[in-house]
Design a protein around this motif. Structure first.
Motif, PDB file in Angstrom:
ATOM      1  N   GLY B  95      12.136 -20.452  17.640  1.00  0.00           N
ATOM      2  CA  GLY B  95      12.514 -21.241  18.807  1.00  0.00           C
ATOM      3  C   GLY B  95      12.617 -20.382  20.052  1.00  0.00           C
ATOM      4  O   GLY B  95      11.975 -20.664  21.072  1.00  0.00           O
ATOM      5  N   ARG B  96      13.385 -19.336  19.958  1.00  0.00           N
ATOM      6  CA  ARG B  96      13.537 -18.446  21.108  1.00  0.00           C
ATOM      7  C   ARG B  96      12.209 -17.807  21.493  1.00  0.00           C
ATOM      8  O   ARG B  96      11.892 -17.684  22.676  1.00  0.00           O
ATOM      9  CB  ARG B  96      14.565 -17.362  20.799  1.00  0.00           C
ATOM     10  CG  ARG B  96      15.994 -17.866  20.697  1.00  0.00           C
ATOM     11  CD  ARG B  96      16.951 -16.718  20.382  1.00  0.00           C
ATOM     12  NE  ARG B  96      16.892 -15.672  21.379  1.00  0.00           N
ATOM     13  CZ  ARG B  96      17.729 -15.584  22.410  1.00  0.00           C
ATOM     14  NH1 ARG B  96      18.676 -16.480  22.560  1.00  0.00           N
ATOM     15  NH2 ARG B  96      17.618 -14.615  23.282  1.00  0.00           N
ATOM     16  N   ALA B  97      11.436 -17.410  20.502  1.00  0.00           N
ATOM     17  CA  ALA B  97      10.150 -16.776  20.788  1.00  0.00           C
ATOM     18  C   ALA B  97       9.229 -17.736  21.527  1.00  0.00           C
ATOM     19  O   ALA B  97       8.553 -17.374  22.491  1.00  0.00           O
ATOM     20  CB  ALA B  97       9.495 -16.304  19.489  1.00  0.00           C
ATOM     21  N   LEU B  98       9.247 -18.987  21.085  1.00  0.00           N
ATOM     22  CA  LEU B  98       8.378 -19.982  21.711  1.00  0.00           C
ATOM     23  C   LEU B  98       8.766 -20.217  23.171  1.00  0.00           C
ATOM     24  O   LEU B  98       7.913 -20.222  24.064  1.00  0.00           O
ATOM     25  CB  LEU B  98       8.459 -21.293  20.913  1.00  0.00           C
ATOM     26  CG  LEU B  98       7.380 -22.323  21.146  1.00  0.00           C
ATOM     27  CD1 LEU B  98       5.999 -21.701  21.042  1.00  0.00           C
ATOM     28  CD2 LEU B  98       7.509 -23.453  20.128  1.00  0.00           C
ATOM     29  N   VAL B  99      10.028 -20.392  23.412  1.00  0.00           N
ATOM     30  CA  VAL B  99      10.483 -20.612  24.791  1.00  0.00           C
ATOM     31  C   VAL B  99      10.174 -19.405  25.664  1.00  0.00           C
ATOM     32  O   VAL B  99       9.703 -19.542  26.801  1.00  0.00           O
ATOM     33  CB  VAL B  99      11.994 -20.922  24.815  1.00  0.00           C
ATOM     34  CG1 VAL B  99      12.481 -21.057  26.251  1.00  0.00           C
ATOM     35  CG2 VAL B  99      12.292 -22.196  24.032  1.00  0.00           C
ATOM     36  N   THR B 100      10.405 -18.234  25.128  1.00  0.00           N
ATOM     37  CA  THR B 100      10.138 -17.018  25.903  1.00  0.00           C
ATOM     38  C   THR B 100       8.683 -16.916  26.312  1.00  0.00           C
ATOM     39  O   THR B 100       8.363 -16.695  27.483  1.00  0.00           O
ATOM     40  CB  THR B 100      10.511 -15.769  25.067  1.00  0.00           C
ATOM     41  OG1 THR B 100      11.894 -15.847  24.708  1.00  0.00           O
ATOM     42  CG2 THR B 100      10.256 -14.496  25.851  1.00  0.00           C
ATOM     43  N   HIS B 101       7.795 -17.134  25.368  1.00  0.00           N
ATOM     44  CA  HIS B 101       6.377 -17.017  25.688  1.00  0.00           C
ATOM     45  C   HIS B 101       5.907 -18.150  26.584  1.00  0.00           C
ATOM     46  O   HIS B 101       5.068 -17.963  27.447  1.00  0.00           O
ATOM     47  CB  HIS B 101       5.556 -16.983  24.390  1.00  0.00           C
ATOM     48  CG  HIS B 101       5.681 -15.713  23.645  1.00  0.00           C
ATOM     49  ND1 HIS B 101       6.135 -15.635  22.337  1.00  0.00           N
ATOM     50  CD2 HIS B 101       5.451 -14.422  24.019  1.00  0.00           C
ATOM     51  CE1 HIS B 101       6.162 -14.376  21.947  1.00  0.00           C
ATOM     52  NE2 HIS B 101       5.758 -13.613  22.934  1.00  0.00           N
ATOM     53  N   PHE B 102       6.463 -19.314  26.360  1.00  0.00           N
ATOM     54  CA  PHE B 102       6.115 -20.453  27.220  1.00  0.00           C
ATOM     55  C   PHE B 102       6.478 -20.154  28.672  1.00  0.00           C
ATOM     56  O   PHE B 102       5.671 -20.368  29.584  1.00  0.00           O
ATOM     57  CB  PHE B 102       6.866 -21.690  26.726  1.00  0.00           C
ATOM     58  CG  PHE B 102       6.530 -22.946  27.471  1.00  0.00           C
ATOM     59  CD1 PHE B 102       5.426 -23.699  27.123  1.00  0.00           C
ATOM     60  CD2 PHE B 102       7.327 -23.386  28.513  1.00  0.00           C
ATOM     61  CE1 PHE B 102       5.107 -24.862  27.809  1.00  0.00           C
ATOM     62  CE2 PHE B 102       7.021 -24.556  29.205  1.00  0.00           C
ATOM     63  CZ  PHE B 102       5.916 -25.279  28.841  1.00  0.00           C
ATOM     64  N   LEU B 103       7.665 -19.634  28.881  1.00  0.00           N
ATOM     65  CA  LEU B 103       8.095 -19.287  30.241  1.00  0.00           C
ATOM     66  C   LEU B 103       7.190 -18.243  30.860  1.00  0.00           C
ATOM     67  O   LEU B 103       6.763 -18.377  32.018  1.00  0.00           O
ATOM     68  CB  LEU B 103       9.528 -18.764  30.200  1.00  0.00           C
ATOM     69  CG  LEU B 103      10.627 -19.795  30.402  1.00  0.00           C
ATOM     70  CD1 LEU B 103      11.984 -19.161  30.191  1.00  0.00           C
ATOM     71  CD2 LEU B 103      10.539 -20.394  31.804  1.00  0.00           C
ATOM     72  N   ALA B 104       6.874 -17.227  30.088  1.00  0.00           N
ATOM     73  CA  ALA B 104       6.028 -16.156  30.619  1.00  0.00           C
ATOM     74  C   ALA B 104       4.670 -16.705  31.034  1.00  0.00           C
ATOM     75  O   ALA B 104       4.143 -16.388  32.106  1.00  0.00           O
ATOM     76  CB  ALA B 104       5.857 -15.053  29.570  1.00  0.00           C
ATOM     77  N   MET B 105       4.119 -17.574  30.214  1.00  0.00           N
ATOM     78  CA  MET B 105       2.818 -18.155  30.528  1.00  0.00           C
ATOM     79  C   MET B 105       2.853 -18.927  31.837  1.00  0.00           C
ATOM     80  O   MET B 105       1.960 -18.815  32.673  1.00  0.00           O
ATOM     81  CB  MET B 105       2.385 -19.086  29.397  1.00  0.00           C
ATOM     82  CG  MET B 105       1.722 -18.388  28.234  1.00  0.00           C
ATOM     83  SD  MET B 105       1.440 -19.548  26.873  1.00  0.00           S
ATOM     84  CE  MET B 105       0.520 -20.839  27.697  1.00  0.00           C
ATOM     85  N   TRP B 106       3.870 -19.728  32.015  1.00  0.00           N
ATOM     86  CA  TRP B 106       3.902 -20.580  33.205  1.00  0.00           C
ATOM     87  C   TRP B 106       4.195 -19.801  34.470  1.00  0.00           C
ATOM     88  O   TRP B 106       3.759 -20.186  35.554  1.00  0.00           O
ATOM     89  CB  TRP B 106       4.936 -21.695  33.026  1.00  0.00           C
ATOM     90  CG  TRP B 106       4.402 -22.796  32.185  1.00  0.00           C
ATOM     91  CD1 TRP B 106       4.253 -22.785  30.832  1.00  0.00           C
ATOM     92  CD2 TRP B 106       3.920 -24.073  32.628  1.00  0.00           C
ATOM     93  NE1 TRP B 106       3.708 -23.973  30.412  1.00  0.00           N
ATOM     94  CE2 TRP B 106       3.504 -24.777  31.483  1.00  0.00           C
ATOM     95  CE3 TRP B 106       3.811 -24.686  33.873  1.00  0.00           C
ATOM     96  CZ2 TRP B 106       2.972 -26.062  31.555  1.00  0.00           C
ATOM     97  CZ3 TRP B 106       3.289 -25.963  33.942  1.00  0.00           C
ATOM     98  CH2 TRP B 106       2.872 -26.642  32.785  1.00  0.00           C
ATOM     99  N   GLU B 107       4.939 -18.729  34.337  1.00  0.00           N
ATOM    100  CA  GLU B 107       5.303 -17.996  35.549  1.00  0.00           C
ATOM    101  C   GLU B 107       4.147 -17.161  36.063  1.00  0.00           C
ATOM    102  O   GLU B 107       4.076 -16.847  37.238  1.00  0.00           O
ATOM    103  CB  GLU B 107       6.512 -17.101  35.274  1.00  0.00           C
ATOM    104  CG  GLU B 107       7.702 -17.868  34.725  1.00  0.00           C
ATOM    105  CD  GLU B 107       8.884 -17.887  35.668  1.00  0.00           C
ATOM    106  OE1 GLU B 107       9.050 -16.948  36.447  1.00  0.00           O
ATOM    107  OE2 GLU B 107       9.653 -18.872  35.626  1.00  0.00           O
ATOM    108  N   GLU B 108       3.226 -16.815  35.174  1.00  0.00           N
ATOM    109  CA  GLU B 108       2.151 -15.944  35.615  1.00  0.00           C
ATOM    110  C   GLU B 108       0.834 -16.697  35.774  1.00  0.00           C
ATOM    111  O   GLU B 108      -0.169 -16.102  36.129  1.00  0.00           O
ATOM    112  CB  GLU B 108       1.962 -14.796  34.623  1.00  0.00           C
ATOM    113  CG  GLU B 108       1.251 -15.190  33.339  1.00  0.00           C
ATOM    114  CD  GLU B 108       1.369 -14.094  32.280  1.00  0.00           C
ATOM    115  OE1 GLU B 108       0.631 -14.145  31.299  1.00  0.00           O
ATOM    116  OE2 GLU B 108       2.212 -13.200  32.453  1.00  0.00           O
ATOM    117  N   ASN B 109       0.850 -17.969  35.534  1.00  0.00           N
ATOM    118  CA  ASN B 109      -0.419 -18.675  35.510  1.00  0.00           C
ATOM    119  C   ASN B 109      -0.330 -20.014  36.255  1.00  0.00           C
ATOM    120  O   ASN B 109       0.245 -20.975  35.762  1.00  0.00           O
ATOM    121  CB  ASN B 109      -0.829 -18.927  34.061  1.00  0.00           C
ATOM    122  CG  ASN B 109      -2.315 -19.128  33.943  1.00  0.00           C
ATOM    123  OD1 ASN B 109      -2.961 -19.523  34.912  1.00  0.00           O
ATOM    124  ND2 ASN B 109      -2.846 -18.860  32.770  1.00  0.00           N
TER     125      ASN B 109
END
Lengths: 202, 202
Positions: B95-109
């Motif tokens: 769960g935490r891993a998914l949210v973390t990566h999701f956030l990173a994706m949206w902030e840089e793209n």
DNA sequence: GTCTATAATTCGATAGAC
DNA sequence: GTCTATCGAATTATAGAC
């Protein structure tokens, strides 16, 4: 829905009855068609011509009654969205109650889908969306959450879950999300919202 | 982004797999401008003329390179969005891993904001959104959730929370949601996603 | 109140010169 | 490869007849 009656230019000279205008039926038809089109197509693609055609009247009538396209949209989504008063709900049930009422509102009211769709591409729509959630969700959060200072953040979290549900179910129409029964949604999302509102900060 | 060196080796005749063209810099500039405009304005309001102006080239070049507006949009959002492989993540941390990566994706793209905005008003955009959901989120759910048969529903729930975060934070820009720090979001949403994926049905 | 006709823009897309 | 010029269609919005 209800066009409040204003004046009655055609209802005779006796001023006792501020009767409905003869055009009230037309106006209501226009607003209903507008809500449907805005909900289905968004702001840009929902043309005045198409709305008028749905309402089976002439496009120029829309202009006559609502001035321009923005005025039409404002009138179409100006209905007051009243989240039922949840202050009376049991404190440990506010999450489920909120999700339940939220679902009911969206299922019976096309206006909300229209606003979400328009809010995604239109500045005015986004601002109106913010208004509603400030007026509707923030008070709930203020009362439910332990530290009032955290109410905005809590309300923001709740909004992310509730609007995300609306987005995937009513706008993007993800098949698995559409297929969920209302009770399932309440059972899954209720505890989430409950936690966002009342749990101590993680 | 990548103004890859445009040398003179134009392999010309083979139309299927062309080497680096002299126009690559221009094409890249067009795509970058397109992503920005689509992200900011949505599909309908992002005009080819405006995109071309941002890229400081002639509007007709956009047509020449991408055929039509739909082709331009498809090219602008055709980057493969790769959610890092989470199959290796600890089962109770997915769960935490998914949210973390999701956030990173949206902030840089910016691409993702563009797609969400377009998906709200455009059929093609909504379908592409569904594709990504199916290809990226469903596999994660399939592996994480106890009963594989429930994977679509679980993935749908996760999508509602994650896309709701993206909607309120990057599109509607609700101030309280924008103000949240990334770690706060992970701390709040991580357990939610974890529960949607791994908890027994309520 | 309702409709016809049309003005004024704007956009996507095309043709062709250089 | 790049740009000028323009077409054709669609839109919002207006003017005015009935």
């Amino acid at each position: 829905m209800n066009d409040s009656a204003s004046n009655g230019t055609d209802s005779g000279t006796d001023g006792t009855s501020p009767g409905p205008r003869r055009s009230d039926a037309t106006r209501a038809a226009i607003l209903e068609a507008a809500r449907e089109r805005f909900a289905a197509d968004g702001y840009e693609r929902a043309t005045i011509r198409a709305i008028a055609k749905d309402a089976r009247i002439d496009p120029s009538m829309v202009m006559r009654y609502y001035g321009n396209k923005e005025g039409l949209f404002a009138a179409a989504v100006s209905y007051d969205l009243k989240l039922p008063d949840l202050t009376s709900a049991a404190r440990d049930e506010v999450g489920r109650a909120l999700v339940t009422h939220f679902l009911a509102m969206w299922e019976e009211n096309e206006e909300l889908t229209a606003m979400l769709r328009v809010g995604a591409t239109n500045q005015g729509g986004a601002e109106r969306m913010q208004e509603i959630f400030r007026e509707q969700l923030l008070p709930v959060a203020r009362q439910a959450c332990p530290d009032p200072e955290q109410a905005p953040a809590r309300a923001g979290l709740v909004a992310s879950q509730l609007l995300g549900l609306a987005l995937t179910r009513y706008v993007l129409r993800f098949p698995p999300t559409v297929a969920l029964a209302r009770e399932e949604i309440v059972a899954w999302l209720g505890p989430t919202v409950q936690r966002y509102l009342t749990a101590p900060s993680p």
